[in-house]
Write a protein that holds these residues in place. Structure first.
Motif, PDB file in Angstrom:
ATOM      1  N   ARG A  81       0.883  -1.166   0.000  1.00  0.00           N
ATOM      2  CA  ARG A  81       0.000   0.000   0.000  1.00  0.00           C
ATOM      3  C   ARG A  81       0.918   1.212   0.000  1.00  0.00           C
ATOM      4  N   ALA A  82       1.035   1.861  -1.166  1.00  0.00           N
ATOM      5  CA  ALA A  82       2.071   2.890  -1.305  1.00  0.00           C
ATOM      6  C   ALA A  82       1.606   4.038  -2.191  1.00  0.00           C
ATOM      7  N   ILE A  83       2.336   5.135  -2.083  1.00  0.00           N
ATOM      8  CA  ILE A  83       2.161   6.287  -2.958  1.00  0.00           C
ATOM      9  C   ILE A  83       3.166   6.153  -4.101  1.00  0.00           C
ATOM     10  N   ASP A  84       2.671   6.169  -5.330  1.00  0.00           N
ATOM     11  CA  ASP A  84       3.574   6.027  -6.479  1.00  0.00           C
ATOM     12  C   ASP A  84       3.603   7.289  -7.336  1.00  0.00           C
ATOM     13  N   ASN A  85       3.182   8.397  -6.725  1.00  0.00           N
ATOM     14  CA  ASN A  85       3.130   9.669  -7.447  1.00  0.00           C
ATOM     15  C   ASN A  85       3.990  10.702  -6.713  1.00  0.00           C
ATOM     16  N   PRO A  86       5.111  11.126  -7.281  1.00  0.00           N
ATOM     17  CA  PRO A  86       6.006  12.059  -6.594  1.00  0.00           C
ATOM     18  C   PRO A  86       5.611  13.529  -6.711  1.00  0.00           C
ATOM     19  N   SER A  87       4.447  13.815  -7.304  1.00  0.00           N
ATOM     20  CA  SER A  87       4.056  15.202  -7.535  1.00  0.00           C
ATOM     21  C   SER A  87       4.027  15.992  -6.237  1.00  0.00           C
ATOM     22  N   LYS A  88       4.471  17.249  -6.322  1.00  0.00           N
ATOM     23  CA  LYS A  88       4.535  18.108  -5.149  1.00  0.00           C
ATOM     24  C   LYS A  88       3.409  19.134  -5.175  1.00  0.00           C
ATOM     25  N   GLY A  89       3.474  20.066  -4.239  1.00  0.00           N
ATOM     26  CA  GLY A  89       2.413  21.053  -4.107  1.00  0.00           C
ATOM     27  C   GLY A  89       1.516  20.678  -2.946  1.00  0.00           C
ATOM     28  N   LYS A  90       1.106  21.662  -2.163  1.00  0.00           N
ATOM     29  CA  LYS A  90       0.346  21.412  -0.929  1.00  0.00           C
ATOM     30  C   LYS A  90      -0.960  20.676  -1.207  1.00  0.00           C
ATOM     31  N   VAL A  91      -1.692  21.102  -2.221  1.00  0.00           N
ATOM     32  CA  VAL A  91      -2.986  20.477  -2.521  1.00  0.00           C
ATOM     33  C   VAL A  91      -2.791  19.033  -2.963  1.00  0.00           C
TER      34      VAL A  91
ATOM     35  N   LYS B 295      13.705  17.317  -9.479  1.00  0.00           N
ATOM     36  CA  LYS B 295      12.747  17.457  -8.390  1.00  0.00           C
ATOM     37  C   LYS B 295      12.348  18.904  -8.133  1.00  0.00           C
ATOM     38  N   ASP B 296      13.196  19.836  -8.573  1.00  0.00           N
ATOM     39  CA  ASP B 296      12.999  21.248  -8.221  1.00  0.00           C
ATOM     40  C   ASP B 296      13.302  22.105  -9.453  1.00  0.00           C
ATOM     41  N   GLU B 297      12.274  22.702 -10.027  1.00  0.00           N
ATOM     42  CA  GLU B 297      12.438  23.480 -11.267  1.00  0.00           C
ATOM     43  C   GLU B 297      13.390  24.656 -11.063  1.00  0.00           C
ATOM     44  N   ARG B 298      13.288  25.316  -9.917  1.00  0.00           N
ATOM     45  CA  ARG B 298      14.161  26.462  -9.656  1.00  0.00           C
ATOM     46  C   ARG B 298      15.619  26.024  -9.564  1.00  0.00           C
ATOM     47  N   PHE B 299      15.842  24.877  -8.910  1.00  0.00           N
ATOM     48  CA  PHE B 299      17.216  24.377  -8.817  1.00  0.00           C
ATOM     49  C   PHE B 299      17.757  24.030 -10.198  1.00  0.00           C
ATOM     50  N   MET B 300      16.927  23.421 -11.045  1.00  0.00           N
ATOM     51  CA  MET B 300      17.385  23.041 -12.376  1.00  0.00           C
ATOM     52  C   MET B 300      17.757  24.259 -13.208  1.00  0.00           C
ATOM     53  N   GLN B 301      17.063  25.368 -12.985  1.00  0.00           N
ATOM     54  CA  GLN B 301      17.416  26.608 -13.674  1.00  0.00           C
ATOM     55  C   GLN B 301      18.792  27.094 -13.213  1.00  0.00           C
ATOM     56  N   THR B 302      19.030  26.986 -11.912  1.00  0.00           N
ATOM     57  CA  THR B 302      20.343  27.360 -11.370  1.00  0.00           C
ATOM     58  C   THR B 302      21.425  26.449 -11.928  1.00  0.00           C
ATOM     59  N   PHE B 303      21.132  25.159 -11.970  1.00  0.00           N
ATOM     60  CA  PHE B 303      22.081  24.180 -12.507  1.00  0.00           C
ATOM     61  C   PHE B 303      22.410  24.477 -13.974  1.00  0.00           C
ATOM     62  N   ALA B 304      21.365  24.721 -14.771  1.00  0.00           N
ATOM     63  CA  ALA B 304      21.561  24.985 -16.201  1.00  0.00           C
ATOM     64  C   ALA B 304      22.393  26.241 -16.414  1.00  0.00           C
ATOM     65  N   ALA B 305      22.119  27.273 -15.633  1.00  0.00           N
ATOM     66  CA  ALA B 305      22.877  28.519 -15.762  1.00  0.00           C
ATOM     67  C   ALA B 305      24.336  28.306 -15.385  1.00  0.00           C
ATOM     68  N   ARG B 306      24.568  27.530 -14.333  1.00  0.00           N
ATOM     69  CA  ARG B 306      25.941  27.267 -13.892  1.00  0.00           C
ATOM     70  C   ARG B 306      26.725  26.504 -14.958  1.00  0.00           C
ATOM     71  N   VAL B 307      26.091  25.505 -15.538  1.00  0.00           N
ATOM     72  CA  VAL B 307      26.757  24.700 -16.564  1.00  0.00           C
ATOM     73  C   VAL B 307      27.017  25.528 -17.802  1.00  0.00           C
ATOM     74  N   GLN B 308      26.032  26.309 -18.245  1.00  0.00           N
ATOM     75  CA  GLN B 308      26.171  27.113 -19.454  1.00  0.00           C
ATOM     76  C   GLN B 308      27.265  28.167 -19.293  1.00  0.00           C
ATOM     77  N   LEU B 309      27.272  28.807 -18.150  1.00  0.00           N
ATOM     78  CA  LEU B 309      28.263  29.849 -17.908  1.00  0.00           C
ATOM     79  C   LEU B 309      29.675  29.292 -17.859  1.00  0.00           C
ATOM     80  N   ASP B 310      29.805  28.097 -17.321  1.00  0.00           N
ATOM     81  CA  ASP B 310      31.134  27.513 -17.170  1.00  0.00           C
ATOM     82  C   ASP B 310      31.644  26.868 -18.459  1.00  0.00           C
ATOM     83  N   ASP B 311      30.713  26.580 -19.387  1.00  0.00           N
ATOM     84  CA  ASP B 311      31.097  26.023 -20.680  1.00  0.00           C
ATOM     85  C   ASP B 311      31.991  24.795 -20.527  1.00  0.00           C
TER      86      ASP B 311
END
Length: 367
Positions: free
Chosen positions: A40-50, A226-242
């Protein structure tokens, strides 16, 4: 022993195949030993309070209904994560007389119980009322005993185990050819959730330093966003560092095993880690592991079985990676083999069955 009911707030589905895969693997291991296991488990990782409130509410209601209907057939319940999952098992014990086992994975102690005193008190009650508490690492064992007041004789240190039929040594040359990875590349690999707590940005910064000495080095990261904001930070860091960095979506374990076997170094720079199962899986393929000196990794990689580095310290991480690339002594291989042998599925299944038999005897005696 009759039916085992397993509760978990993480479990894989077709849409999310890696979400709580370690729980599914253990369930299938128990079933292979002839146990009747209901999940008996949760198989949906979706976030958000609701979303969280809805999925947890329906999960709790359905699970309680399941225990009420099947209480005479259930020998025990096994909860993965103390809170909130363990609360279901606590209800099962109080209202239906079902003994329970709870596995502590780390985040339920390090993060969830630290949120507020109410959750901490509930976690303490759940752990103290359990017939057995399984912890995936030695540090967690100390925490459970010292901070939550659980009797030491009820606490068992046991990882989720490594499937050595999947994670095993493979010819690096052959698997690189299959994955279209240049044979001359110095491949550095990370597998895990793409979140700050896993040390992803620290690894990116460490890789920049490594790249200065190893121009043929590449960094590949496999994991869920897992975190859209973190992925934006990650993408910017990678792109900037080339730099030569690639992110891959989650993939089946057999494919992950190939990537790990193809790697020169596997890096797990977590800020905290209950055990670090993926590091053990890397060791099973024969790939050198560089990991943070935190939690279960401190024990798993000690005595030269891996290379321990300081968390949140890119320079320390880069030094560990360079050491792994230059130190190819066979000594470490033997130590990795011994560590893996302590955590094979056969070993874990035997220990888990022993715990279940002891706990279910108490249920039979009560009846």
């Amino acid at each position: 022993m009759h039916k085992i009911a397993v509760f978990s707030n993480m479990y894989p589905s077709e849409k999310h195949p890696t979400f709580g895969i370690f729980v599914k693997n253990q369930v299938e291991l128990l079933q292979s030993r002839g146990l009747d296991v209901d999940v008996r488990a949760i198989d949906n990782p979706s976030k958000g309070k609701v979303n969280a409130l809805k999925k947890y509410f329906f999960w709790f209601v359905k699970s309680i209904g399941y225990m009420m209907k099947n209480k005479s057939q259930i020998s025990l319940t096994h909860a993965h994560y103390a809170f909130p999952t363990g609360y279901l098992s606590l209800i099962g014990k109080r209202f239906f007389g079902l003994p329970y086992v709870v596995t502590v994975h780390g985040g339920d102690i390090d993060k969830m119980a630290a949120k507020n005193e109410r959750i901490a008190k509930m976690t303490r009650k759940i752990l103290q009322q359990a017939s057995a508490v399984i912890v995936v690492g030695e540090r967690l064992k100390r925490n459970v005993i010292e901070q939550f007041g659980v009797a030491e004789e009820h606490v068992h240190t046991m990882s989720m185990g490594v499937d050595t039929t999947i994670f095993q040594p493979i010819s690096k040359e052959e698997v690189r050819h299959e994955l279209h990875i240049p044979q001359t590349d110095k491949l550095i690999l990370f597998v895990g959730n793409m979140i700050e707590a896993k040390g992803v940005l620290d690894l990116v910064d460490a890789f920049k330093i490594v790249k200065q000495s190893y121009t043929d080095a590449s960094l590949h990261l496999i994991g869920s966003e897992k975190d859209e904001r973190f992925m934006q930070t990650f993408a910017a860091r990678v792109q900037l560092d080339d730099v030569h960095i690639s992110h891959h979506a989650p993939m089946p374990q057999k494919e992950v095993a190939k990537w790990i076997a193809a790697a020169d170094v596997f890096v797990l720079p977590s800020h905290h880690e209950g055990f670090g199962l993926v590091a053990l899986e890397a060791m099973a393929t024969g790939t050198t592991v560089v990991g943070s000196n935190v939690g279960g990794l401190s024990f798993l990689l000690n005595d030269g079985a891996g290379i321990l580095v300081e968390a949140k310290d890119p320079e320390s991480i880069s030094n560990g990676i360079v050491q792994a690339l230059t130190d190819i002594s066979g000594d470490r291989q033997g130590k990795m083999v011994r560590k893996v042998s302590e955590h094979t599925y056969d070993v874990i299944a035997d220990r888990l069955l022993t715990i279940y038999k002891t706990v279910s005897k108490g249920r039979q005696t009560d009846e």
